[in-house]
Design an enzyme around this catalytic site. Sequence first.
Site: not given
Length: 318
Positions: A227, A229, A255-256
């Site tokens: 969260a 960023g 994340g991918d």
Amino acid sequence: MILTLTLNPSLDRTIEIAALDRGTVIRAAAAHLDPGGKGVNVSRALLANAVAGRAVVPFGGDEGRQLVRLLAAEGLDMVTVPVSGRTRSNVTLAEPDGTITKINEPGTALSPAELDTIAEAVLAEAHSDGKGADWVVASGSLPPEVPADVYARLCRRFAGAGIHVAVDTSGPALGQALGAAPALVKPNLEELRGATGMPIRSLGDVVEAAGKLRAAGARTVLASLGADGAVLVEEGGVWHGEAPVTGPRSSVGAGDAMLAGFLAGGALGPRALARALAWGAAAVRLPGSRMPGPGDLDPGGVTVGPPDPGRPLTASDR
């Protein structure tokens, strides 16, 4: 074109529950079965946004055949490489507040001959149809008995063929890959701490840690911070960006999606970071490991600018 290589792909079952209460019978609110593995998810995110990509996917056993069927049903452009072992299955428990509990199988060993066959498949696809691949994404955990330097060796092999290599892994495999000078690494907060030995409590610490990864060999570092960023550190500058999410469903694969968005955005500078954050945030708003398409994105919800070194980190990893 963006190629992906996933040495340890999986079937990912995500079960949505009200709360994780150990020792009781828990009734699921919903369940989703998706093809999984970090590189597989990158390719799925590219497909959802009509970006040219292709996945190289080793598979084995009934689970592997089901994985291939699911990917084919999505229309993924892929090259499958049969291996002797069995593709793993993973389970994710997702709670309404965004808390994720994951149970991941270790996967199956790959022999040196199988690893060589997989690498040759990547190189063949990188130069197929007379078109060179812009990137190869080598990502995910390593199967049992596969040496920790495998990503480093693959990086040298692919870079030697003129292909940019992005590495997204953890532990010793990440540490050794740095020495092979990958064009890009994408650690999360936990992986950044593990690779540097730093506590990392602020954005300034993130920038410093990313600098250490660059000093160790990586040209560009894209650090995902949940969260908080993401931070991008490259030769041309340093940027921090955020994309707040209300009503998170699942962070699996976020994340991918972020990495896919960064590569699709040109893998350079604040515009690529903004696209990465939009894709990653959109994935968090979706169930299971579903990858976001154009209709899921909210580019206006992204902010990018210089990092505030003194700002403390407040969020868990994503």
